[in-house]
Design a protein around this motif. Structure first.
Motif, mmCIF file in Angstrom:
data_model
loop_
_atom_site.group_PDB
_atom_site.id
_atom_site.type_symbol
_atom_site.label_atom_id
_atom_site.label_comp_id
_atom_site.label_asym_id
_atom_site.label_seq_id
_atom_site.Cartn_x
_atom_site.Cartn_y
_atom_site.Cartn_z
ATOM 1 N N ARG A 193 0.814 -1.221 0.000
ATOM 2 C CA ARG A 193 0.000 0.000 0.000
ATOM 3 C C ARG A 193 0.846 1.269 0.000
ATOM 4 N NH1 ARG A 193 -5.363 -1.622 1.406
ATOM 5 N NH2 ARG A 193 -5.452 -3.684 0.485
ATOM 6 N N GLU A 194 2.123 1.144 0.322
ATOM 7 C CA GLU A 194 3.015 2.313 0.328
ATOM 8 C C GLU A 194 3.673 2.532 -1.041
ATOM 9 O OE1 GLU A 194 3.072 4.422 2.921
ATOM 10 O OE2 GLU A 194 1.548 3.071 3.720
ATOM 11 N N THR A 195 3.295 1.753 -2.040
ATOM 12 C CA THR A 195 3.836 1.899 -3.389
ATOM 13 C C THR A 195 3.436 3.257 -3.953
ATOM 14 O OG1 THR A 195 3.685 -0.477 -3.765
ATOM 15 C CG2 THR A 195 3.829 0.918 -5.722
ATOM 16 N N GLU A 196 4.437 3.997 -4.404
ATOM 17 C CA GLU A 196 4.189 5.314 -4.989
ATOM 18 C C GLU A 196 3.652 5.165 -6.410
ATOM 19 O OE1 GLU A 196 4.409 8.483 -3.689
ATOM 20 O OE2 GLU A 196 4.735 7.488 -1.767
ATOM 21 N N LEU A 197 2.700 6.006 -6.752
ATOM 22 C CA LEU A 197 2.123 6.013 -8.085
ATOM 23 C C LEU A 197 2.890 6.994 -8.969
ATOM 24 C CD1 LEU A 197 -1.579 5.990 -6.899
ATOM 25 C CD2 LEU A 197 -0.202 4.050 -7.650
ATOM 26 N N PHE A 198 2.714 6.897 -10.263
ATOM 27 C CA PHE A 198 3.524 7.662 -11.206
ATOM 28 C C PHE A 198 3.236 9.164 -11.206
ATOM 29 C CE2 PHE A 198 3.798 9.652 -15.386
ATOM 30 C CZ PHE A 198 5.167 9.676 -15.517
ATOM 31 N N ALA A 199 1.985 9.552 -11.269
ATOM 32 C CA ALA A 199 1.636 10.965 -11.459
ATOM 33 C C ALA A 199 2.138 11.821 -10.296
ATOM 34 C CB ALA A 199 0.132 11.129 -11.608
ATOM 35 N N PRO A 200 2.859 12.904 -10.611
ATOM 36 C CA PRO A 200 3.371 13.776 -9.558
ATOM 37 C C PRO A 200 2.290 14.736 -9.065
ATOM 38 C CG PRO A 200 4.030 14.618 -11.697
ATOM 39 C CD PRO A 200 3.307 13.319 -11.944
ATOM 40 N N PRO A 201 2.475 15.305 -7.859
ATOM 41 C CA PRO A 201 1.539 16.334 -7.397
ATOM 42 C C PRO A 201 1.588 17.531 -8.349
ATOM 43 C CG PRO A 201 2.993 15.618 -5.618
ATOM 44 C CD PRO A 201 3.502 15.004 -6.889
ATOM 45 N N PRO A 202 0.566 18.215 -8.614
ATOM 46 C CA PRO A 202 -0.794 18.117 -8.103
ATOM 47 C C PRO A 202 -1.688 17.185 -8.910
ATOM 48 C CG PRO A 202 -0.632 20.054 -9.461
ATOM 49 C CD PRO A 202 0.737 19.408 -9.454
ATOM 50 N N TYR A 203 -1.102 16.465 -9.857
ATOM 51 C CA TYR A 203 -1.887 15.609 -10.757
ATOM 52 C C TYR A 203 -2.206 14.243 -10.158
ATOM 53 C CZ TYR A 203 0.341 19.127 -13.652
ATOM 54 O OH TYR A 203 0.812 20.313 -14.143
ATOM 55 N N ASP A 204 -1.614 13.916 -9.017
ATOM 56 C CA ASP A 204 -1.780 12.590 -8.425
ATOM 57 C C ASP A 204 -3.202 12.305 -7.956
ATOM 58 O OD1 ASP A 204 -1.591 14.428 -6.379
ATOM 59 O OD2 ASP A 204 -0.059 13.320 -5.259
ATOM 60 N N VAL A 205 -4.045 13.301 -7.862
ATOM 61 C CA VAL A 205 -5.439 13.081 -7.468
ATOM 62 C C VAL A 205 -6.238 12.397 -8.566
ATOM 63 C CG1 VAL A 205 -5.486 14.989 -5.815
ATOM 64 C CG2 VAL A 205 -6.151 15.391 -8.184
ATOM 65 N N LEU A 206 -5.667 12.298 -9.763
ATOM 66 C CA LEU A 206 -6.417 11.700 -10.859
ATOM 67 C C LEU A 206 -6.784 10.245 -10.597
ATOM 68 C CD1 LEU A 206 -4.830 9.668 -13.094
ATOM 69 C CD2 LEU A 206 -3.628 11.763 -13.541
ATOM 70 N N TYR A 207 -6.007 9.535 -9.789
ATOM 71 C CA TYR A 207 -6.329 8.136 -9.481
ATOM 72 C C TYR A 207 -7.623 8.034 -8.672
ATOM 73 C CZ TYR A 207 -1.464 7.595 -10.870
ATOM 74 O OH TYR A 207 -0.278 7.643 -11.569
ATOM 75 N N ALA A 208 -7.767 8.881 -7.672
ATOM 76 C CA ALA A 208 -8.995 8.900 -6.864
ATOM 77 C C ALA A 208 -10.164 9.409 -7.702
ATOM 78 C CB ALA A 208 -8.803 9.755 -5.622
ATOM 79 N N GLN A 209 -9.896 10.368 -8.574
ATOM 80 C CA GLN A 209 -10.960 10.879 -9.438
ATOM 81 C C GLN A 209 -11.465 9.793 -10.382
ATOM 82 O OE1 GLN A 209 -8.855 14.144 -11.230
ATOM 83 N NE2 GLN A 209 -9.379 15.566 -9.570
ATOM 84 N N TYR A 210 -10.554 9.003 -10.938
ATOM 85 C CA TYR A 210 -10.968 7.916 -11.822
ATOM 86 C C TYR A 210 -11.761 6.864 -11.046
ATOM 87 C CZ TYR A 210 -11.005 4.118 -15.143
ATOM 88 O OH TYR A 210 -11.427 3.120 -15.976
ATOM 89 N N ALA A 211 -11.281 6.523 -9.849
ATOM 90 C CA ALA A 211 -12.009 5.557 -9.020
ATOM 91 C C ALA A 211 -13.416 6.064 -8.727
ATOM 92 C CB ALA A 211 -11.245 5.293 -7.731
ATOM 93 N N ALA A 212 -13.549 7.369 -8.475
ATOM 94 C CA ALA A 212 -14.862 7.954 -8.209
ATOM 95 C C ALA A 212 -15.789 7.790 -9.411
ATOM 96 C CB ALA A 212 -14.722 9.424 -7.835
ATOM 97 N N THR A 213 -15.247 7.955 -10.619
ATOM 98 C CA THR A 213 -16.093 7.786 -11.809
ATOM 99 C C THR A 213 -16.605 6.358 -11.914
ATOM 100 O OG1 THR A 213 -14.290 7.215 -13.342
ATOM 101 C CG2 THR A 213 -14.812 9.554 -13.085
ATOM 102 N N GLN A 214 -15.749 5.400 -11.607
ATOM 103 C CA GLN A 214 -16.140 3.995 -11.725
ATOM 104 C C GLN A 214 -17.155 3.603 -10.647
ATOM 105 O OE1 GLN A 214 -15.206 2.263 -14.545
ATOM 106 N NE2 GLN A 214 -14.585 4.383 -14.928
ATOM 107 N N ILE A 215 -17.007 4.164 -9.467
ATOM 108 C CA ILE A 215 -17.974 3.908 -8.396
ATOM 109 C C ILE A 215 -19.330 4.490 -8.782
ATOM 110 C CG2 ILE A 215 -18.548 4.474 -5.999
ATOM 111 C CD1 ILE A 215 -15.436 4.328 -5.500
ATOM 112 N N ASP A 216 -19.330 5.688 -9.358
ATOM 113 C CA ASP A 216 -20.580 6.289 -9.839
ATOM 114 C C ASP A 216 -21.217 5.433 -10.928
ATOM 115 O OD1 ASP A 216 -20.320 8.468 -8.146
ATOM 116 O OD2 ASP A 216 -19.313 9.699 -9.654
#
Length: 126
Positions: free
Chosen positions: A62-85
């Motif tokens: 769970r501590e694995t860093e994702l590729f997108a740097p700040p401030p763009y790193d929120v895109l992962y949560a945003q994509y997850a939100a779209t799929q949940i919707d």
């Protein structure tokens, strides 16, 4: 941002929805593949980056860093939100969340392409 923080942010964004870690990690992996394919491919440093990121599952640390740097790193949560919707069949929220995700994705693409040159010349006019 790492996987744990992305899961936490997704749960905050989608409070009141049934959100499980396995599904969110799958959404994160899908978003990462989109970034690697649509943004990184064909740019400087492509091989090293593509070999270092992606293919996350429930057994991934769970501590694995994702590729997108700040401030763009929120895109992962945003994509997850779209799929949940989408799973909840909430069309209005899906459209809003997808617009936010698409804007962040486009901003990351613009940033990455401005800071990393193409690896080869492409024939635009044949």
């Amino acid at each position: 941002m790492n996987i744990a923080k992305t899961i936490e942010l997704t749960k905050k964004l989608k409070a009141g929805y049934e959100v499980n870690d396995e599904a969110v990690i799958d959404y994160i992996s899908t978003a990462e593949q989109m970034v690697l394919t649509d943004i990184v491919r064909g740019r400087e440093g492509e091989a090293e980056i593509i070999n270092s990121y992606g293919d996350y599952d429930l057994s991934t640390d769970r501590e694995t860093e994702l590729f997108a740097p700040p401030p763009y790193d929120v895109l992962y949560a945003q994509y997850a939100a779209t799929q949940i919707d989408l799973l909840a069949e909430d069309g209005d929220r899906y459209l809003n969340d997808m617009a936010v995700f698409r804007d962040t994705f486009t901003d990351l693409k613009r940033y990455w392409w401005q800071t990393h040159r193409q690896t080869k010349n492409y024939a635009f006019h044949v």
